[in-house]
Design a protein around this motif. Structure first.
Motif, short mmCIF file in Angstrom:
data_model
loop_
_atom_site.label_atom_id
_atom_site.label_comp_id
_atom_site.label_asym_id
_atom_site.label_seq_id
_atom_site.Cartn_x
_atom_site.Cartn_y
_atom_site.Cartn_z
N VAL A 1 -11.60 7.76 9.59
CA VAL A 1 -11.62 6.29 9.55
C VAL A 1 -11.69 5.81 8.11
CG1 VAL A 1 -13.07 4.27 10.04
CG2 VAL A 1 -12.52 5.86 11.87
N PHE A 2 -12.55 6.45 7.31
CA PHE A 2 -12.64 6.10 5.90
C PHE A 2 -11.33 6.36 5.17
CE2 PHE A 2 -13.24 8.28 1.73
CZ PHE A 2 -13.32 7.13 0.96
N LEU A 3 -10.72 7.52 5.40
CA LEU A 3 -9.45 7.84 4.74
C LEU A 3 -8.37 6.81 5.10
CD1 LEU A 3 -9.33 11.73 5.17
CD2 LEU A 3 -9.77 10.45 3.07
N ALA A 4 -8.33 6.41 6.37
CA ALA A 4 -7.35 5.41 6.80
C ALA A 4 -7.60 4.07 6.12
CB ALA A 4 -7.39 5.24 8.32
N GLY A 5 -8.87 3.67 6.01
CA GLY A 5 -9.22 2.42 5.35
C GLY A 5 -8.84 2.43 3.88
N ALA A 6 -9.08 3.57 3.22
CA ALA A 6 -8.73 3.68 1.80
C ALA A 6 -7.22 3.59 1.60
CB ALA A 6 -9.25 5.01 1.24
N MET A 7 -6.46 4.26 2.45
CA MET A 7 -4.99 4.21 2.33
C MET A 7 -4.46 2.82 2.60
SD MET A 7 -3.55 7.84 3.83
CE MET A 7 -4.44 7.80 5.38
N LEU A 8 -5.03 2.13 3.59
CA LEU A 8 -4.59 0.77 3.89
C LEU A 8 -4.83 -0.15 2.71
CD1 LEU A 8 -3.62 -1.45 5.85
CD2 LEU A 8 -5.99 -1.67 6.61
N CYS A 9 -5.99 -0.06 2.10
CA CYS A 9 -6.33 -0.90 0.96
C CYS A 9 -5.39 -0.65 -0.21
CB CYS A 9 -7.78 -0.63 0.53
SG CYS A 9 -8.27 -1.47 -1.00
N LEU A 10 -5.18 0.62 -0.56
CA LEU A 10 -4.37 0.97 -1.72
C LEU A 10 -2.90 0.60 -1.51
CD1 LEU A 10 -6.03 4.42 -2.48
CD2 LEU A 10 -6.32 2.30 -3.77
N LEU A 11 -2.40 0.83 -0.29
CA LEU A 11 -0.99 0.51 -0.02
C LEU A 11 -0.77 -1.00 0.01
CD1 LEU A 11 1.84 1.52 0.63
CD2 LEU A 11 1.20 1.50 3.07
N ILE B 1 -3.42 -10.42 2.71
CA ILE B 1 -3.41 -9.05 3.25
C ILE B 1 -4.13 -8.10 2.29
CG2 ILE B 1 -1.92 -7.09 3.83
CD1 ILE B 1 -2.02 -9.26 5.95
N ASP B 2 -3.95 -8.33 1.00
CA ASP B 2 -4.66 -7.52 0.00
C ASP B 2 -6.16 -7.66 0.16
OD1 ASP B 2 -5.13 -5.92 -2.20
OD2 ASP B 2 -4.73 -7.48 -3.67
N TYR B 3 -6.66 -8.89 0.35
CA TYR B 3 -8.10 -9.10 0.54
C TYR B 3 -8.59 -8.47 1.84
CZ TYR B 3 -7.46 -12.59 -3.15
OH TYR B 3 -7.14 -13.24 -4.33
N VAL B 4 -7.77 -8.54 2.87
CA VAL B 4 -8.13 -7.89 4.14
C VAL B 4 -8.24 -6.38 3.94
CG1 VAL B 4 -7.31 -7.36 6.48
CG2 VAL B 4 -7.14 -9.70 5.60
N GLY B 5 -7.30 -5.81 3.18
CA GLY B 5 -7.33 -4.38 2.90
C GLY B 5 -8.59 -3.96 2.16
N ILE B 6 -8.99 -4.76 1.17
CA ILE B 6 -10.22 -4.46 0.44
C ILE B 6 -11.42 -4.49 1.38
CG2 ILE B 6 -11.79 -5.28 -1.37
CD1 ILE B 6 -9.32 -6.43 -2.80
N THR B 7 -11.48 -5.52 2.22
CA THR B 7 -12.60 -5.66 3.15
C THR B 7 -12.66 -4.49 4.13
OG1 THR B 7 -12.33 -8.06 3.03
CG2 THR B 7 -13.72 -7.21 4.80
N ILE B 8 -11.51 -4.10 4.66
CA ILE B 8 -11.47 -2.97 5.60
C ILE B 8 -11.89 -1.68 4.92
CG2 ILE B 8 -9.89 -1.51 6.94
CD1 ILE B 8 -8.41 -4.04 7.74
N MET B 9 -11.50 -1.50 3.67
CA MET B 9 -11.92 -0.30 2.95
C MET B 9 -13.44 -0.26 2.79
SD MET B 9 -10.72 1.06 -0.79
CE MET B 9 -11.37 2.58 -1.48
N ILE B 10 -14.04 -1.41 2.49
CA ILE B 10 -15.50 -1.45 2.35
C ILE B 10 -16.17 -1.12 3.68
CG2 ILE B 10 -17.48 -2.92 1.83
CD1 ILE B 10 -15.67 -4.48 -0.10
#
Length: 352
Positions: A158-168, A190-199
């Protein structure tokens, strides 16, 4: 015969020059039609950092925006820093899934030489019996244990997926936000959503594995960070908060999510004070926090371009530095997550 060969060579040479000239003309036309412009020439919605003076793209078609990934402008390194990070985390995900230890363990190879707390060779298993942590236990050159079930490994992925989503999402945003105002706003959100999901997803490995023997605390902390994250996403979806005026406010929201981790961190230290791996995980997680704080400081302060406007337009401005520290912080957390998973797999608890 010799004359015919010379004629053919001359003809080929002329064709080659003609094609080269045609290619140069096309590139020249593209540059003339879609030039890099200055900050003053930007449409209002793109004016975010007045200390970066030149090399902007504005109102570019999607095709030209896509191919600009291979050219120099003031977003080139913003795109590539997180795109390389995305590729790296994708490789790590595949390496863990396919049990490729040389890649999966590159962030935890030094663990055998790291000073641990208390007696580094003693641990308690789930039955209270003393277990000796041999060098094999401390060495992280083994991928996820074969005994680890899907139930045990899913928080890690789950963490790896969140990190990839944020970076992409970040890379895509910086590459295509020059297309139009409508797409710019959408990609920024979408960029802000990605950061939030990564956190949010960063909390899953430590909360799940540290409190695996106390499932109610897993629910409390993971529910808490998820609710906080959803509220952050809803707030940042309001267009007004995507403007440069609210830069510090956005950072404050993300930092508040990170600060939520102080409570479970103190709890975990109290519960696991005698754990021999305490110092190692603390080092990784402290490194992650430090990277994120340093990166956020550069993001808000706009240093160094604030000191010398125009000098750091292409290389070295604050957003590029911020991106670099985000990747470093994510890698540090990856190292900690590997240790959490490996250690919990080896030494479970009665509640597993």
């Amino acid at each position: 015969m010799m004359n015919q060969e010379k004629d053919h060579q001359n003809l080929d040479s002329k064709r080659s020059k003609k094609m080269k000239n045609k290619k140069n003309n096309i590139e020249r036309n593209i540059r003339e039609k879609y030039p890099l412009i200055s900050y003053q020439e930007l449409p209002e919605y793109m004016k975010d950092n007045e200390f970066i003076l030149n090399y902007y793209r504005a109102n570019w078609p999607l095709k030209q925006a896509f191919f600009s990934i291979f050219t120099w402008h003031n977003e080139t390194l913003n795109v590539w820093t997180h795109l390389i990070g995305f590729i790296l985390f994708m490789v790590l995900t595949i390496a863990n899934a396919e049990h490729i230890s040389q890649l999966a363990d590159f962030m935890t190879m030094f663990i055998r030489n790291f000073p641990t707390s208390g007696d580094a060779n003693i641990s308690q298993n789930s039955k209270g019996e003393t277990t000796r942590l041999t060098d094999q236990h401390l060495q992280m050159d083994i991928t996820l244990s074969e005994s680890a079930t899907n139930e045990a490994t899913w928080p890690f992925y789950v963490f790896l997926a969140g990190a990839m989503l944020c970076l992409l999402s970040s890379s895509i945003c910086h590459l295509f936000s020059c297309h139009s105002q409508r797409l710019n706003l959408f990609l920024v959100q979408i960029d802000y959503v990605g950061i939030t999901i990564m956190i949010i997803t960063s909390f899953f490995p430590p909360m799940y594995y540290i409190f695996q023997c106390s499932p109610h605390w897993q629910v409390v902390y993971l529910t808490g960070i998820t609710i906080l994250g959803v509220c952050t996403i809803i707030t940042l979806l309001f267009p007004v908060f995507s403007t440069g005026k609210y830069r510090s406010f956005r950072v404050g929201l993300f930092m508040s999510m990170g600060c939520f981790g102080i409570f479970p961190a103190i709890h975990a230290l109290v519960v696991n004070w005698s754990d021999p791996m305490r110092n190692v995980t603390l080092a990784y997680e402290s490194s992650m926090a430090l990277c994120y704080v340093i990166g956020a400081t550069f993001y808000v302060s706009r240093v160094p371009e604030k000191w010398k406007p125009g000098l750091f337009d292409l290389v070295g401005h604050s957003h590029q530095i911020f991106h670099t520290f985000v990747v470093f912080g994510a890698l540090a957390h990856y190292g900690a997550a590997r240790i959490f998973l490996e250690y919990r797999t080896r030494f479970g608890c009665d509640n597993r």
